[in-house]
Design a protein around this motif. Structure first.
Motif, mmCIF file in Angstrom:
data_model
loop_
_atom_site.group_PDB
_atom_site.id
_atom_site.type_symbol
_atom_site.label_atom_id
_atom_site.label_comp_id
_atom_site.label_asym_id
_atom_site.label_seq_id
_atom_site.Cartn_x
_atom_site.Cartn_y
_atom_site.Cartn_z
ATOM 1 N N SER A 325 -53.238 -8.069 1.855
ATOM 2 C CA SER A 325 -52.063 -8.611 2.546
ATOM 3 C C SER A 325 -51.129 -7.530 3.067
ATOM 4 N N VAL A 326 -51.250 -6.308 2.564
ATOM 5 C CA VAL A 326 -50.385 -5.216 3.019
ATOM 6 C C VAL A 326 -50.822 -4.789 4.422
ATOM 7 N N PRO A 327 -49.909 -4.729 5.377
ATOM 8 C CA PRO A 327 -50.272 -4.316 6.746
ATOM 9 C C PRO A 327 -50.876 -2.919 6.762
ATOM 10 N N LEU A 328 -51.828 -2.712 7.660
ATOM 11 C CA LEU A 328 -52.456 -1.402 7.788
ATOM 12 C C LEU A 328 -51.416 -0.343 8.143
ATOM 13 N N GLY A 329 -51.574 0.836 7.536
ATOM 14 C CA GLY A 329 -50.675 1.948 7.812
ATOM 15 C C GLY A 329 -49.414 1.944 6.988
ATOM 16 N N LYS A 330 -49.263 0.939 6.097
ATOM 17 C CA LYS A 330 -48.052 0.865 5.289
ATOM 18 C C LYS A 330 -48.400 0.843 3.799
ATOM 19 N N MET A 331 -47.444 1.284 2.997
ATOM 20 C CA MET A 331 -47.583 1.251 1.551
ATOM 21 C C MET A 331 -46.269 0.784 0.944
ATOM 22 N N ILE A 332 -46.348 -0.106 -0.016
ATOM 23 C CA ILE A 332 -45.172 -0.607 -0.729
ATOM 24 C C ILE A 332 -45.093 0.095 -2.071
ATOM 25 N N VAL A 333 -43.909 0.558 -2.439
ATOM 26 C CA VAL A 333 -43.728 1.277 -3.694
ATOM 27 C C VAL A 333 -42.616 0.617 -4.503
ATOM 28 N N GLY A 334 -42.851 0.439 -5.780
ATOM 29 C CA GLY A 334 -41.842 -0.149 -6.659
ATOM 30 C C GLY A 334 -42.477 -0.618 -7.947
ATOM 31 N N HIS A 335 -41.820 -1.555 -8.627
ATOM 32 C CA HIS A 335 -42.348 -2.167 -9.842
ATOM 33 C C HIS A 335 -42.598 -3.643 -9.548
ATOM 34 N N PRO A 336 -43.840 -4.099 -9.576
ATOM 35 C CA PRO A 336 -44.136 -5.500 -9.264
ATOM 36 C C PRO A 336 -43.315 -6.497 -10.075
ATOM 37 N N LYS A 337 -42.914 -6.133 -11.308
ATOM 38 C CA LYS A 337 -42.114 -7.048 -12.121
ATOM 39 C C LYS A 337 -40.739 -7.304 -11.515
ATOM 40 N N ASP A 338 -40.358 -6.497 -10.530
ATOM 41 C CA ASP A 338 -39.091 -6.718 -9.853
ATOM 42 C C ASP A 338 -39.209 -7.772 -8.754
ATOM 43 N N TYR A 339 -40.381 -8.394 -8.658
ATOM 44 C CA TYR A 339 -40.541 -9.535 -7.756
ATOM 45 C C TYR A 339 -40.576 -10.797 -8.604
ATOM 46 N N PHE A 340 -39.629 -11.693 -8.345
ATOM 47 C CA PHE A 340 -39.486 -12.918 -9.147
ATOM 48 C C PHE A 340 -40.074 -14.104 -8.392
ATOM 49 N N MET A 341 -41.021 -14.800 -9.015
ATOM 50 C CA MET A 341 -41.624 -15.988 -8.427
ATOM 51 C C MET A 341 -41.388 -17.173 -9.354
ATOM 52 N N GLY A 342 -40.615 -18.142 -8.884
ATOM 53 C CA GLY A 342 -40.375 -19.354 -9.656
ATOM 54 C C GLY A 342 -41.320 -20.457 -9.211
ATOM 55 N N VAL A 343 -41.998 -21.066 -10.178
ATOM 56 C CA VAL A 343 -42.951 -22.139 -9.888
ATOM 57 C C VAL A 343 -42.506 -23.386 -10.623
ATOM 58 N N ALA A 344 -42.372 -24.496 -9.913
ATOM 59 C CA ALA A 344 -41.886 -25.735 -10.513
ATOM 60 C C ALA A 344 -42.851 -26.251 -11.569
ATOM 61 N N SER A 345 -42.310 -26.971 -12.536
ATOM 62 C CA SER A 345 -43.103 -27.465 -13.653
ATOM 63 C C SER A 345 -44.057 -28.589 -13.255
ATOM 64 N N GLU A 346 -43.807 -29.212 -12.119
ATOM 65 C CA GLU A 346 -44.631 -30.339 -11.716
ATOM 66 C C GLU A 346 -45.240 -30.087 -10.342
ATOM 67 N N ALA A 347 -46.378 -30.721 -10.106
ATOM 68 C CA ALA A 347 -47.030 -30.665 -8.807
ATOM 69 C C ALA A 347 -47.597 -32.049 -8.500
ATOM 70 N N LYS A 348 -47.959 -32.269 -7.240
ATOM 71 C CA LYS A 348 -48.468 -33.569 -6.842
ATOM 72 C C LYS A 348 -49.884 -33.457 -6.300
ATOM 73 N N LEU A 349 -50.676 -34.474 -6.587
ATOM 74 C CA LEU A 349 -52.045 -34.581 -6.095
ATOM 75 C C LEU A 349 -52.125 -35.906 -5.351
ATOM 76 N N GLU A 350 -52.330 -35.840 -4.030
ATOM 77 C CA GLU A 350 -52.262 -37.046 -3.217
ATOM 78 C C GLU A 350 -53.500 -37.184 -2.344
ATOM 79 N N SER A 351 -53.779 -38.419 -1.940
ATOM 80 C CA SER A 351 -54.870 -38.654 -1.000
ATOM 81 C C SER A 351 -54.564 -39.908 -0.207
ATOM 82 N N THR A 352 -55.289 -40.084 0.902
ATOM 83 C CA THR A 352 -55.197 -41.312 1.675
ATOM 84 C C THR A 352 -56.619 -41.732 2.019
ATOM 85 N N ASP A 353 -56.788 -42.950 2.495
ATOM 86 C CA ASP A 353 -58.121 -43.430 2.851
ATOM 87 C C ASP A 353 -58.722 -42.638 4.010
ATOM 88 N N VAL A 354 -57.857 -41.986 4.792
ATOM 89 C CA VAL A 354 -58.352 -41.234 5.943
ATOM 90 C C VAL A 354 -58.982 -39.910 5.517
#
Length: 395
Positions: A325-354
């Protein structure tokens, strides 16, 4: 039982109707675009999805015939289910569909999907994943922040809150994917059905999630590591950071341009370092192609005894993470733990006849609420590495 071969079969039936059905299920800025992406993704990967189902069915039958024990099953990714999970899968098996039972999906099913993501994808395994509720206010502790002060009691508390923690008023966005299941999958038992569901969702979600962690523009999606949090936001899009040109990998250049900034916790109004933390290593995040093209030759040496030594970087406690995913010619430097990702406790699974594919296959829409961002604008620095090694002759 296996799924009928798709050769010479029309993969998508009533494609426009299915796009409209998915479009109605979304509430994003451009639901038609998302719906088209999902249907096209299925169309392009139908044979791969068929193979995933056939492989799971074959292994489930072998396990039954050979009476695999728990240890062998665990090696194959089959895990013990909770009571709620068994109830959910058994109900789906009973009706041979997830229709009408989606409201029973236990949160642990999706939790394990994100655990599997972390195991199989190095970058995702290192960021700060947290399960969150419906609240949009996130409070996280700043790494290296001072947590004790001298002075009056009330002043202590206020300063600790101001400087020891960071608060985000962060909304949640829908991460939409899909799940393809044929009727035969409901005949292999709850544990194997669970393994297939988790494997499929992990594969579908992985690429998109890693992409937004790196380059997400913040427009109804997380803000990526390469984005400038202090830049001018236009139509919800955060600009990319200016890349710092890195001409070589000499110790002096690395020390000044890469290592020193990782020790800075805070700056004064003029932008000069004001508070510091002990150096605890650093992570280079770069594209696999750039690693091979720009870095490999620079860090590979042959000893006097003829043995080749790889990854000889002049960097203490260095970790290299490759991400497409990193663009060519670039490098990201840091500590990955400094990126915060919040994920909700619930998710949905849905379908339709189509949402029916070929023959007995059905596509289920999966929607998970999530959002993420760097802890602050100095968490990650972006470097232009396109010049490294270009002026040197190949030995």
């Amino acid at each position: 039982m296996t799924i009928k071969n798709l050769d010479r079969e029309k993969v998508i039936e009533n494609k426009e109707e299915q796009i409209k059905a998915l479009q109605a299920a979304f509430e994003s800025a451009d639901p038609k675009e998302v719906a088209e992406k999902i249907i096209t993704h299925f169309e392009n990967n139908a044979l791969h999805f068929q193979d995933m189902m056939n492989t799971t069915i074959r292994e489930a039958n072998r396990a039954k015939e050979q009476q695999w024990d728990d240890a062998v099953l665990a090696q194959r990714g089959v895990r013990a289910l909770t009571t709620k999970e068994k109830e959910f899968y058994n109900k789906a098996i009973e009706v041979k569909s997830f229709d009408g039972v989606s409201e029973l999906v236990p949160p642990t099913v999706y939790e394990r999907v994100f655990e599997d993501l972390a195991v199989d994808h190095p970058l995702l395994s290192k960021i700060n994943f947290q399960r969150v509720g419906a609240s949009t206010m996130w409070v996280v502790r700043k790494e290296g922040a001072t947590t004790a002060f001298w002075g009056d009691v009330c002043e202590n508390i206020k300063e600790m809150v101001d400087h020891g923690f960071r608060t985000f008023d962060q909304g949640m966005y829908k991460l939409s994917g899909f799940l393809v299941v044929c009727k035969a999958m409901f005949e292999i038992g709850p544990e194997w059905l669970d393994r297939y569901v988790r494997a499929f969702l992990t594969e579908i979600v992985a690429a998109e999630l890693e992409s937004v962690v790196v380059i997400g523009d913040g427009n109804k999606k997380p803000i990526g590591m390469i984005r400038d949090l202090d830049g001018a936001v236009q139509n919800g899009v955060y600009p990319e950071k200016d890349a710092i040109v890195l001409n070589d990998l000499s110790p002096k250049t690395i020390g000044r341009e890469i290592l020193a900034p990782t020790t800075v916790v805070d700056k004064d109004e003029s932008g000069h370092p004001k508070r510091f933390r002990r150096y605890k290593g650093v992570t280079f995040i770069l594209n696999p192609y750039d690693y091979a093209y720009h870095f490999f030759g620079q860090t590979t040496k042959q000893r006097d005894d003829g043995v080749w030594m790889f990854n000889n970087f002049p960097v203490p406690e260095l970790e290299i993470v490759q991400s497409t995913s990193v663009p060519l010619g670039k490098m990201i430097v840091g500590h990955p733990k400094d990126y915060f990702m919040g994920v909700a406790s619930e998710a949905k699974l849905e379908s339709t006849d189509v949402l029916r594919m070929i023959e007995d296959q059905r596509l289920y829409l999966v929607r998970q609420l999530a959002n993420g961002r760097p802890l602050d604008n100095d968490s990650f620095r972006v470097f232009d590495i396109s010049k490294i090694g270009e002026d040197e002759e190949t030995p």
